[in-house]
Structure formats: C-alpha cells, structure tokens
Design an enzyme around this catalytic site. Structure first.
Site, short mmCIF file in Angstrom:
data_model
loop_
_atom_site.label_atom_id
_atom_site.label_comp_id
_atom_site.label_asym_id
_atom_site.label_seq_id
_atom_site.Cartn_x
_atom_site.Cartn_y
_atom_site.Cartn_z
N LYS A 168 0.84 -1.22 0.00
CA LYS A 168 0.00 0.00 0.00
C LYS A 168 0.86 1.26 0.00
O LYS A 168 0.62 2.19 -0.76
CB LYS A 168 -0.91 0.04 1.25
CG LYS A 168 -1.89 -1.08 1.36
CD LYS A 168 -2.81 -0.88 2.56
CE LYS A 168 -2.14 -0.88 3.91
NZ LYS A 168 -1.54 -2.16 4.31
N ARG B 108 -8.99 1.46 9.24
CA ARG B 108 -8.74 0.06 9.58
C ARG B 108 -9.86 -0.51 10.44
O ARG B 108 -9.80 -1.69 10.81
CB ARG B 108 -7.40 -0.07 10.31
CG ARG B 108 -6.21 -0.33 9.39
CD ARG B 108 -4.94 -0.21 10.22
NE ARG B 108 -3.86 -1.05 9.78
CZ ARG B 108 -2.72 -0.59 9.27
NH1 ARG B 108 -2.52 0.69 9.09
NH2 ARG B 108 -1.76 -1.42 8.94
N ARG C 145 11.64 -6.36 4.79
CA ARG C 145 11.47 -4.93 4.52
C ARG C 145 12.44 -4.10 5.37
O ARG C 145 12.70 -4.41 6.52
CB ARG C 145 10.02 -4.55 4.88
CG ARG C 145 9.69 -3.10 4.65
CD ARG C 145 8.21 -2.89 4.54
NE ARG C 145 7.47 -3.13 5.77
CZ ARG C 145 6.14 -3.05 5.84
NH1 ARG C 145 5.42 -2.77 4.78
NH2 ARG C 145 5.52 -3.29 6.98
N ARG D 190 11.66 -2.09 10.77
CA ARG D 190 10.64 -1.61 11.71
C ARG D 190 10.50 -2.60 12.84
O ARG D 190 10.50 -3.80 12.61
CB ARG D 190 9.30 -1.47 10.98
CG ARG D 190 9.15 -0.17 10.24
CD ARG D 190 7.94 -0.11 9.37
NE ARG D 190 6.73 -0.67 9.94
CZ ARG D 190 5.54 -0.65 9.34
NH1 ARG D 190 5.43 -0.08 8.15
NH2 ARG D 190 4.49 -1.17 9.90
N ARG E 22 -0.35 -9.17 13.24
CA ARG E 22 -0.96 -8.08 12.44
C ARG E 22 -1.89 -8.65 11.37
O ARG E 22 -2.93 -8.06 11.06
CB ARG E 22 0.15 -7.22 11.80
CG ARG E 22 0.83 -6.34 12.84
CD ARG E 22 2.16 -5.80 12.35
NE ARG E 22 2.04 -4.91 11.23
CZ ARG E 22 3.06 -4.57 10.43
NH1 ARG E 22 4.26 -5.10 10.63
NH2 ARG E 22 2.88 -3.74 9.46
P1 AMP Z 1 1.38 0.54 8.83
O1 AMP Z 1 2.59 1.39 8.67
O2 AMP Z 1 0.20 1.03 8.05
O3 AMP Z 1 1.66 -0.93 8.60
O4 AMP Z 1 0.95 0.68 10.37
C1 AMP Z 1 1.82 0.27 11.40
C2 AMP Z 1 1.04 0.16 12.70
O5 AMP Z 1 0.49 1.43 13.04
C3 AMP Z 1 -0.15 -0.79 12.67
O6 AMP Z 1 0.23 -2.15 12.88
C4 AMP Z 1 -0.97 -0.24 13.82
O7 AMP Z 1 -0.41 -0.59 15.08
C5 AMP Z 1 -0.78 1.27 13.65
N1 AMP Z 1 -1.80 1.84 12.74
C6 AMP Z 1 -1.60 2.35 11.49
N2 AMP Z 1 -2.74 2.78 10.97
C7 AMP Z 1 -3.70 2.54 11.89
C8 AMP Z 1 -5.11 2.73 11.92
N3 AMP Z 1 -5.76 3.26 10.88
N4 AMP Z 1 -5.77 2.34 13.05
C9 AMP Z 1 -5.12 1.83 14.10
N5 AMP Z 1 -3.80 1.58 14.13
C10 AMP Z 1 -3.08 1.92 13.03
#
Ligand code: AMP
Length: 218
Positions: free
Chosen positions: A13, A88, A127, A160, A171
């Site tokens: 994404k 989400r 990654r 990360r 996740r």
């Molecule tokens: P991402 O970088 O999109 O993979 O997000 C990394 C982490 O940030 C996720 O595993 C969640 O812990 C948190 N996170 C990101 N976006 C959201 C969201 N829309 N709602 C809740 N937690 C989020």
C-alpha cells in the site's frame, strides 16, 4: 482525487501510494508514518501509539482518528490525497465519511491490493525503511543503490520493530478480524478496484494506473 489504499500489511500500500502521489502531485497520507513521526519526536501521542504498534495491535480509534483528521484538513490536501493504512475499523470509516461529507467531498476509488499470507510474511520480514524520509526497501526485491543506505537521503536503513515474524502474524490476524470488514463496507458504497500484488512493483503499478484510468507511471 481522493484514493484509499486498502489491503493487509505488507501488500505494498505504502509503495504504491508513494508512486501515485508523485504521479498525481497530491499528498500521501499514511497513519503508520504519522505514528512513527510522533514516536520519533517523543510526543504523548507517539508514546501511546508505540505500545500498540510494537505488539502488532491497532492504535485506539480516538487517537488515530484525531491525528488523521488534522492531517487531511491541512491546506495541501485541498486538491486531493491518497490515504494508506486508514481506515482500519468500521468506526474509522464512518468518521472519514462524515468528515468528507462535511466538506462536500467523497472517496473516488478504493484500491484493494491482495497477496497470499506466506508472501506477505516474506515481504515484511525483509522490509527495511529509512527512518528519516520513510522510503521503503526490501533486502531481495528492492535493494538500495548502496547497501544499507537510503537512496534519497543516505540515512542508514532499519527494520521496523513491528516487522518481526511473530508481530507480522499477529498483524495479519488483526487485519482478518478487525479490518477486512471495512472492505465490504466500501464495496457497497463506492468504487473498489481489486489488484493482485506481483513481485515486480512496476507490473503491479501499471495495473493500478490502468484500473484508475491514469497514464502508466514512467
Ligand atoms: P502501517 O505502517 O500502516 O503498517 O501501520 C503500522 C502500525 O500502526 C499498525 O500495525 C498499527 O499498530 C498502527 N496503525 C496504522 N494505521 C492505523 C489505523 N488506521 N488504526 C489503528 N492503528 C493503526
């Protein structure tokens, strides 16, 4: 144009949002990046988010919604924006709709990217990201020009903390139980295009551009 990049963690994404944002000259808004920036700056929001992110859990809706709504209301989003990692939960989707309605705006398209779980695990654990400019790399599929250094700003790349195998599996579980239902919600409400993520990012990207009726990225 307002686009939502949807899909499980690790489907690409963020990478495709970056490509589209550059082509369309509109901001790429990522909740994950907003949280990581807050963590790096040591803000209260960052401290709260960190505890959830490290465990692979969703950050509570109230905090997430507050931060992204502030970002989307920035002047640079007036011409449109690409959201990656939000919504989400159904509650987040409801808030986004309400906010866009207030501004007489609506989502143009949801880009739903899919990939098998085994490939996702492989992709996420390999990654690497630049902690300075958030550019994303992979140890096999998207190597930087110089080993371990960001192409853009030469900062040392890192993994990360939530990209370990154990956390990735959690996740994916969270995606299945809390996030996937948001897709059904959007299928009823707006245009959703389904894109299968390929190992070749350029191939996936050209499928996305075609599905959106855009000239292919060069
Ligand atoms: P991402 O970088 O999109 O993979 O997000 C990394 C982490 O940030 C996720 O595993 C969640 O812990 C948190 N996170 C990101 N976006 C959201 C969201 N829309 N709602 C809740 N937690 C989020």
């Amino acid at each position: 144009m307002i686009l939502i990049m949807f899909g499980a963690p690790g489907v690409g994404k963020g990478s495709h949002a970056t490509i589209l944002a550059q082509a369309l000259q509109i901001p790429h808004v990522s909740t994950g990046d907003i949280f990581r920036d807050n963590i790096a700056k040591g803000t209260d929001s960052g401290k709260l988010a960190k505890a959830y992110m490290e465990k692979g859990l969703l950050v509570p809706d109230a905090l997430t919604i507050g931060l992204i709504m502030d970002r989307i209301r920035n002047a640079d989003c007036k011409k449109g924006f690409i959201v990656d990692g939000f919504p989400r939960t159904l509650e987040q989707a409801g808030y986004l709709k309400k906010m866009l309605n207030e501004d007489k705006l609506s989502i143009d398209t949801v880009v739903n990217i899919t990939l098998e779980d085994e490939k996702i695990i492989d992709r996420i654990t390999g990654r690497r990201i630049c902690p300075s400019c958030n550019q994303v790399y992979h140890v096999l599929y998207k190597r930087p020009h110089t080993h371990g250094l960001c192409n853009n700003c030469r900062t040392a790349l890192v993994q990360r903390p939530d990209d370990s195998k154990e956390t990735v599996v959690r996740r994916l579980g969270v995606y299945a139980t809390q996030t996937k239902s948001v897709l059904s919600y959007y299928r009823e409400k707006c245009t959703v295009v389904d894109i299968v993520s390929k190992d070749d990012i350029t191939e996936t990207s050209s499928h996305i551009f075609k599905a959106l009726g855009l000239d292919t990225a060069s």
